[in-house]
Enzyme design. Structure first.
Site, PDB file in Angstrom:
ATOM      1  N   HIS A  16       0.838  -1.210   0.000  1.00 22.04           N
ATOM      2  CA  HIS A  16       0.000   0.000   0.000  1.00 22.04           C
ATOM      3  C   HIS A  16       0.867   1.251   0.000  1.00 22.04           C
ATOM      4  O   HIS A  16       0.620   2.193  -0.742  1.00 22.04           O
ATOM      5  CB  HIS A  16      -0.888   0.064   1.250  1.00 22.04           C
ATOM      6  CG  HIS A  16      -1.931  -0.994   1.352  1.00 22.04           C
ATOM      7  ND1 HIS A  16      -2.130  -1.723   2.506  1.00 22.04           N
ATOM      8  CD2 HIS A  16      -2.858  -1.450   0.471  1.00 22.04           C
ATOM      9  CE1 HIS A  16      -3.137  -2.567   2.326  1.00 22.04           C
ATOM     10  NE2 HIS A  16      -3.590  -2.438   1.107  1.00 22.04           N
ATOM     11  N   LYS A  40     -15.204  -8.392   5.181  1.00 23.81           N
ATOM     12  CA  LYS A  40     -14.010  -8.907   5.873  1.00 23.81           C
ATOM     13  C   LYS A  40     -14.114  -8.612   7.364  1.00 23.81           C
ATOM     14  O   LYS A  40     -14.434  -7.483   7.743  1.00 23.81           O
ATOM     15  CB  LYS A  40     -12.743  -8.230   5.338  1.00 23.81           C
ATOM     16  CG  LYS A  40     -12.443  -8.493   3.861  1.00 23.81           C
ATOM     17  CD  LYS A  40     -11.118  -7.818   3.467  1.00 23.81           C
ATOM     18  CE  LYS A  40     -10.918  -7.760   1.971  1.00 23.81           C
ATOM     19  NZ  LYS A  40      -9.840  -6.841   1.570  1.00 23.81           N
ATOM     20  N   ARG A  89      -2.311  -5.972  -8.208  1.00 25.31           N
ATOM     21  CA  ARG A  89      -1.249  -6.927  -7.879  1.00 25.31           C
ATOM     22  C   ARG A  89      -1.095  -7.994  -8.943  1.00 25.31           C
ATOM     23  O   ARG A  89       0.003  -8.364  -9.294  1.00 25.31           O
ATOM     24  CB  ARG A  89      -1.576  -7.633  -6.552  1.00 25.31           C
ATOM     25  CG  ARG A  89      -1.182  -6.843  -5.360  1.00 25.31           C
ATOM     26  CD  ARG A  89      -1.832  -7.376  -4.132  1.00 25.31           C
ATOM     27  NE  ARG A  89      -3.263  -7.143  -4.184  1.00 25.31           N
ATOM     28  CZ  ARG A  89      -4.059  -7.171  -3.145  1.00 25.31           C
ATOM     29  NH1 ARG A  89      -3.579  -7.477  -1.965  1.00 25.31           N
ATOM     30  NH2 ARG A  89      -5.339  -6.927  -3.260  1.00 25.31           N
ATOM     31  N   SER A 127      -3.142  -7.542   3.020  1.00 22.52           N
ATOM     32  CA  SER A 127      -3.343  -7.398   4.462  1.00 22.52           C
ATOM     33  C   SER A 127      -3.746  -8.739   5.071  1.00 22.52           C
ATOM     34  O   SER A 127      -3.312  -9.083   6.174  1.00 22.52           O
ATOM     35  CB  SER A 127      -4.427  -6.357   4.755  1.00 22.52           C
ATOM     36  OG  SER A 127      -4.032  -5.099   4.286  1.00 22.52           O
TER      37      SER A 127
HETATM   38  P1  ADP Z   1      -6.024  -5.975   0.842  1.00 19.51           P
HETATM   39  O1  ADP Z   1      -6.854  -6.205   2.071  1.00 19.51           O
HETATM   40  O2  ADP Z   1      -6.315  -6.976  -0.263  1.00 19.51           O
HETATM   41  O3  ADP Z   1      -4.562  -5.838   1.079  1.00 19.51           O
HETATM   42  P2  ADP Z   1      -7.144  -3.248   0.523  1.00 19.51           P
HETATM   43  O4  ADP Z   1      -8.626  -3.201   0.373  1.00 19.51           O
HETATM   44  O5  ADP Z   1      -6.612  -2.675   1.775  1.00 19.51           O
HETATM   45  O6  ADP Z   1      -6.554  -4.672   0.198  1.00 19.51           O
HETATM   46  O7  ADP Z   1      -6.429  -2.565  -0.725  1.00 19.51           O
HETATM   47  C1  ADP Z   1      -6.611  -1.256  -1.144  1.00 19.51           C
HETATM   48  C2  ADP Z   1      -6.015  -1.084  -2.509  1.00 19.51           C
HETATM   49  O8  ADP Z   1      -4.614  -1.366  -2.480  1.00 19.51           O
HETATM   50  C3  ADP Z   1      -6.585  -1.964  -3.616  1.00 19.51           C
HETATM   51  O9  ADP Z   1      -6.605  -1.202  -4.804  1.00 19.51           O
HETATM   52  C4  ADP Z   1      -5.567  -3.090  -3.704  1.00 19.51           C
HETATM   53  O10 ADP Z   1      -5.571  -3.686  -4.994  1.00 19.51           O
HETATM   54  C5  ADP Z   1      -4.290  -2.332  -3.457  1.00 19.51           C
HETATM   55  N1  ADP Z   1      -3.213  -3.175  -2.940  1.00 19.51           N
HETATM   56  C6  ADP Z   1      -3.230  -3.966  -1.860  1.00 19.51           C
HETATM   57  N2  ADP Z   1      -2.042  -4.578  -1.685  1.00 19.51           N
HETATM   58  C7  ADP Z   1      -1.249  -4.166  -2.705  1.00 19.51           C
HETATM   59  C8  ADP Z   1       0.098  -4.475  -3.109  1.00 19.51           C
HETATM   60  N3  ADP Z   1       0.841  -5.346  -2.433  1.00 19.51           N
HETATM   61  N4  ADP Z   1       0.573  -3.852  -4.223  1.00 19.51           N
HETATM   62  C9  ADP Z   1      -0.215  -3.007  -4.915  1.00 19.51           C
HETATM   63  N5  ADP Z   1      -1.481  -2.691  -4.600  1.00 19.51           N
HETATM   64  C10 ADP Z   1      -2.001  -3.263  -3.510  1.00 19.51           C
END
Ligand code: ADP
Length: 165
Positions: A16, A40, A89, A127
């Protein structure tokens, strides 16, 4: 131009933060907004996710952190932005994000979704995977910012590998 980067950020990971830093170089202002995801089960309260995001983005003067709930598109308009930033991703993200971006476009044709590709070293990070590994005593150093690592260790101490293991 102002953009919104929405997510559940439960908790914020190095993946992130990489997207935040890169988006902050592209856009004049970036609002990182915590949206609770009803699908979630949360680990951290929204306030704590916001606090951790504020701490890890303190070095970025054009980034602010907020929280909201409900539909994203009206929120984007309310804060005076017209761009939604999403991280991608893998192909597995693409199908969902593609449908979501088209739906958001239908709801408000003037709001654009911009995708930023993950840096390869973070492409496997989520996450939920971080929580799974940390809850089992695994080390997540380098995969989350230090403040997040500290909080995870308070919840689940790391099991150091013993001699001979
Ligand atoms: P998660 O719970 O799957 O980590 P979030 O809802 O917090 O995801 O993610 C917010 C945004 O950040 C989404 O657009 C997600 O695709 C992106 N994101 C999450 N992890 C990564 C990563 N490792 N690299 C790039 N983008 C990411």
């Amino acid at each position: 131009m102002k953009a919104v980067y929405p997510g559940s950020f439960d908790p914020v990971t190095a993946g992130h933060l990489d997207i935040i830093e890169r988006a902050a170089r592209i856009f004049d202002r970036l609002v990182v907004t915590v949206f609770p995801n009803p699908a979630k089960a949360p680990l951290f309260a929204v306030e704590e996710r916001v606090a951790m995001l504020r701490e890890v983005t303190r070095h970025l003067p054009n980034v602010e952190v907020d929280s909201s709930e409900g539909l994203l598109v009206p929120y984007v308009r309310r804060v005076g932005a017209r761009v939604i930033v999403k991280g991608l991703r893998a192909m597995s993200d693409f199908d969902y994000e593609f449908r979501m971006a088209l739906m958001n476009k239908k709801l408000d044709p003037e709001v654009e979704t911009v995708f930023i590709l993950t840096s390869s070293q973070y492409s496997y990070l989520s996450s939920s995977l971080i929580k799974e590994v940390a809850s089992l005593g695994g080390c997540v150093t380098g995969l989350v910012p230090p403040v997040v690592e500290r909080r995870l260790r308070e919840l689940w101490p790391v099991q150091e590998p013993g001699p001979g293991s």
